[in-house]
Design a protein around this motif. Structure first.
Motif, short mmCIF file in Angstrom:
data_model
loop_
_atom_site.label_atom_id
_atom_site.label_comp_id
_atom_site.label_asym_id
_atom_site.label_seq_id
_atom_site.Cartn_x
_atom_site.Cartn_y
_atom_site.Cartn_z
N VAL A 8 0.84 -1.20 0.00
CA VAL A 8 0.00 0.00 0.00
C VAL A 8 0.88 1.25 0.00
O VAL A 8 1.83 1.35 0.78
N PHE A 9 0.53 2.18 -0.89
CA PHE A 9 1.27 3.45 -0.96
C PHE A 9 0.99 4.27 0.29
O PHE A 9 -0.16 4.42 0.71
N ARG A 10 2.02 4.81 0.89
CA ARG A 10 1.85 5.64 2.08
C ARG A 10 2.54 6.98 1.87
O ARG A 10 3.61 7.05 1.29
N HIS A 16 7.30 9.54 1.06
CA HIS A 16 6.53 8.48 0.38
C HIS A 16 7.16 7.14 0.73
O HIS A 16 8.37 7.01 0.80
N ARG A 17 6.36 6.11 0.84
CA ARG A 17 6.88 4.76 0.98
C ARG A 17 5.78 3.75 0.64
O ARG A 17 4.62 4.14 0.45
N TYR A 18 6.13 2.49 0.54
CA TYR A 18 5.13 1.44 0.39
C TYR A 18 5.20 0.55 1.63
O TYR A 18 6.29 0.13 2.02
N ASP A 19 4.06 0.27 2.25
CA ASP A 19 4.03 -0.68 3.37
C ASP A 19 3.43 -1.98 2.87
O ASP A 19 2.50 -1.96 2.05
N THR A 20 3.95 -3.06 3.36
CA THR A 20 3.41 -4.37 2.94
C THR A 20 2.69 -5.03 4.12
O THR A 20 3.22 -5.09 5.22
N ILE A 98 -1.29 14.37 -3.73
CA ILE A 98 -1.66 13.43 -2.67
C ILE A 98 -1.64 14.16 -1.33
O ILE A 98 -0.65 14.81 -0.98
N ILE A 99 -2.73 14.05 -0.59
CA ILE A 99 -2.78 14.69 0.73
C ILE A 99 -2.14 13.75 1.76
O ILE A 99 -1.21 14.12 2.45
N LYS A 100 -2.68 12.55 1.84
CA LYS A 100 -2.09 11.56 2.75
C LYS A 100 -2.46 10.16 2.25
O LYS A 100 -3.62 9.92 1.88
N ASP A 101 -1.51 9.27 2.24
CA ASP A 101 -1.71 7.87 1.81
C ASP A 101 -2.52 7.78 0.51
O ASP A 101 -2.06 8.16 -0.53
#
Lengths: 341, 273
Positions: A8-10, A16-20, A98-101
């Motif tokens: 998921v894009f965060r 910015h990062r991706y969390d799994t 993008i505002i958030k997530d």
């Protein structure tokens, strides 16, 4: 029941990062169910928009494996069945800040709604009567009333990427919906056409992505075409797009083909382009033509076009004076006085 | 194998060469392309602005002309395919429209039945000729870096081509496929005559991205995208112009045709091999 990894894009502040997340999918689970599951059980900091859970409010549009969808109407299984198994990447819609997530800034589009005044401005109903909208009329804009402002069309729009005055497909879907509503004031319709011209309606590149991805199966690119026609009917006949349509109608009527030699001249008065084209052909030893390749039965074709336009369209849009001039060229060609492919 | 060829408006003037290249390439694989002489311009998705019915009837006539000769129809242009396919779907699913259309077509002794298939050039090459035949016939390896560009109307609104088709052909011709950021971006051809500034921005965006990925050539199965890339790069002020090949030209070169017979000597942006 299947265990999968969801990326998921965060975004928080400017990072910015991706969390799994590892989740177990259940039968019938939607992408939105999955996001709620993550938020309630794995990571309460995840942010996304959602409301009705029924494909009506349009707030949960996002991207799954690169394609825009409504999270509440998309089953996890459908996505997994399509692509490489176990792969699920959830990201915010393209084309927005993008505002958030997964939450994007739609304020600019809210401004468009206000600027376009996308609500019905009614005429006075007939005396002591109510307005009647007959089924035939309702059919014309039935699909368009389904628009839920999810802004998927804007996220895939190829014109918006380059052209900020372009209002975005949704604005034209709604504009069309009111233009063909018999209850609307005539002066308001005129105003809407002027707004559409100012909002770059002729800049649409007709890539058809909005048609492909609209979750309500509306065809915004086609509504844009219908409004373009209305602008011409209302007298905006000198825009390049209007002149292009006129070229197509006249040349296809006269010869069954458009004429790419004269298209720059007919649209942009660009004689230089015609000369350059001729010179380029000469340089390469290719014949110049004034009338493109004539198909068999091109005269019978004229009857067909007239009949079709009588049923749906406007026969007046064929410029018969121009057709006479083209016919003179055809006559010369048939006598062997002119070159042709 | 015989399949009716739909000429459309793509092969006027200089681009007549492209038509010859297609015919030459197909003859190597035993595919005859008799031109269906009654077919006319599909309306380019522009006639639709005047009247969807007119567009439908013109394209019903195009298909009916092929049906009369008992031929399927091969279409080389993405937009022509989209427009003709749209008419076909409408006619095949709506008896009322079909009846209305056939009443008018009857005057020309034509009848839209909807029994013959319409093909775009790329799926035809993949499904009817096949990679194996293609591989057997290639003589010249082209060890260059090619950026595949499908063009929108093969993918949207309906996807009619398998992922990786152009990439596979590039590899069979000895090339390397290069992926780039903007491969799904529209080339903007259809706004050249409605809003040229937008078209030029689209060309620049794609070509600059291809340059960044260090490809040497663009390959496209759409003659309109081809024309956009070949004609407009200079005006679009791209960083470095990249030559473009129409897909049949790439195949022609790998089949061992001369540069002239492969069509590449007629390009605005020189193709240097």
């Amino acid at each position: 029941m299947k265990t999968i990894k969801v990326k998921v894009f965060r975004k928080q502040d400017e990072i910015h990062r991706y969390d799994t997340y590892t989740v177990t999918c259940k039968k019938g689970q939607t992408i939105l169910d999955l996001l709620f599951h993550i938020k309630e059980n794995l990571d309460e900091t995840l942010s996304f928009r959602a409301f009705c859970r029924s494909g009506i409010c349009g707030s949960c549009a996002l991207k799954v494996n690169g394609h825009p969808v409504l999270a509440c109407r998309t089953q996890v299984k459908t996505i997994l069945d399509k692509g490489p198994s176990n792969k699920l990447i959830i990201e915010p819609l393209d084309g927005f800040k993008i505002i958030k997530d997964l939450i994007v800034d739609i304020e600019g589009k809210q401004e468009v709604l206000k600027r376009f005044e996308l609500w019905l401005e009614e005429k006075k109903p007939p005396k002591n009567k109510e307005f009647k909208v007959l089924r035939e009329e309702a059919k014309k804009y039935g699909k368009e009333t389904d628009c839920i402002l999810c802004l998927t069309c804007c996220s895939v729009c190829e014109t918006l990427k380059e052209n900020t005055p372009f209002a975005g497909p949704f604005a034209f879907v709604r504009t069309y919906r009111f233009i063909v509503d018999s209850r609307e004031k005539d002066e308001k319709k005129k105003e809407r056409l002027e707004t559409s011209i100012n909002a770059s309606i002729w800049s649409c590149v007709q890539c058809q992505k909005c048609v492909a991805f609209c979750p309500k199966e509306i065809a915004p690119a086609q509504d844009i075409q219908k409004i373009r026609k209305e602008t011409i009917k209302a007298g905006y006949t000198e825009t390049p797009g209007a002149r292009k349509l006129s070229h197509y109608l006249n040349w296809v009527y006269a010869t069954g083909q458009i004429n790419r030699l004269y298209l720059p001249l007919d649209v942009y008065d660009n004689e230089k382009a015609v000369r350059e084209f001729i010179n380029f052909c000469k340089e390469h030893g290719v014949k110049i033509w004034e009338i493109p390749h004539l198909p068999d039965g091109f005269l019978a074709l004229r009857d067909l076009i007239v009949r079709a336009l009588i049923k749906d369209g406007d026969i007046e849009n064929i410029d018969f004076k121009k057709i006479r001039k083209i016919d003179e060229k055809i006559e010369k060609l048939l006598k062997g006085d002119s070159k042709c492919e | 194998m015989r399949i009716g060829f739909y000429r459309g408006c793509c092969f006027q003037g200089l681009d007549f060469v492209l038509l010859d290249v297609i015919k030459r390439v197909f003859s190597v694989f035993g595919v005859e392309l008799p031109e269906v002489r009654k077919t006319i311009c599909c309306g380019g998705n522009v006639i639709d602005e005047e009247s969807r019915f007119l567009s439908t009837i013109i394209n019903a006539r195009n298909i009916a002309a092929a049906e009369k000769e008992n031929l399927d129809l091969l279409i080389s242009c993405n937009t022509c395919f989209m427009v003709i396919n749209r008419a076909k779907k409408l006619l095949d699913n709506n008896d009322e429209t079909k009846e209305k259309v056939n009443k008018i077509l009857k005057e020309e002794n034509l009848l839209y039945k909807g029994e013959r298939k319409i093909w775009h050039l790329l799926p035809f090459i993949v499904e009817k000729i096949g990679f194996e035949k293609l591989s057997k016939k290639t003589k010249v390896k082209l060890p260059y870096r090619f950026a595949p560009y499908y063009g929108c109307h093969l993918k949207y609104p309906e996807k009619i081509v398998k992922d990786g088709s152009i990439e596979r052909i590039i590899e069979l011709c000895g090339g390397t496929q290069i992926h780039y950021q903007e491969e799904d971006t529209c080339c903007g051809y259809h706004s050249i005559y409605t809003d040229k500034a937008t078209s030029l921005k689209k060309i620049k965006r794609i070509v600059d991205s291809i340059k960044e990925a260090e490809a040497e050539f663009i390959v496209t199965p759409c003659p309109l995208c081809f024309k956009g890339f070949d004609m407009l790069q200079k005006e679009a002020k791209v960083k470095t112009a990249i030559p473009v090949l129409f897909l049949p030209e790439l195949i022609a070169l790998s089949l061992g045709f001369s540069h002239k017979d492969s069509g590449i000597t007629y390009h605005k942006i020189p193709v240097k091999l």
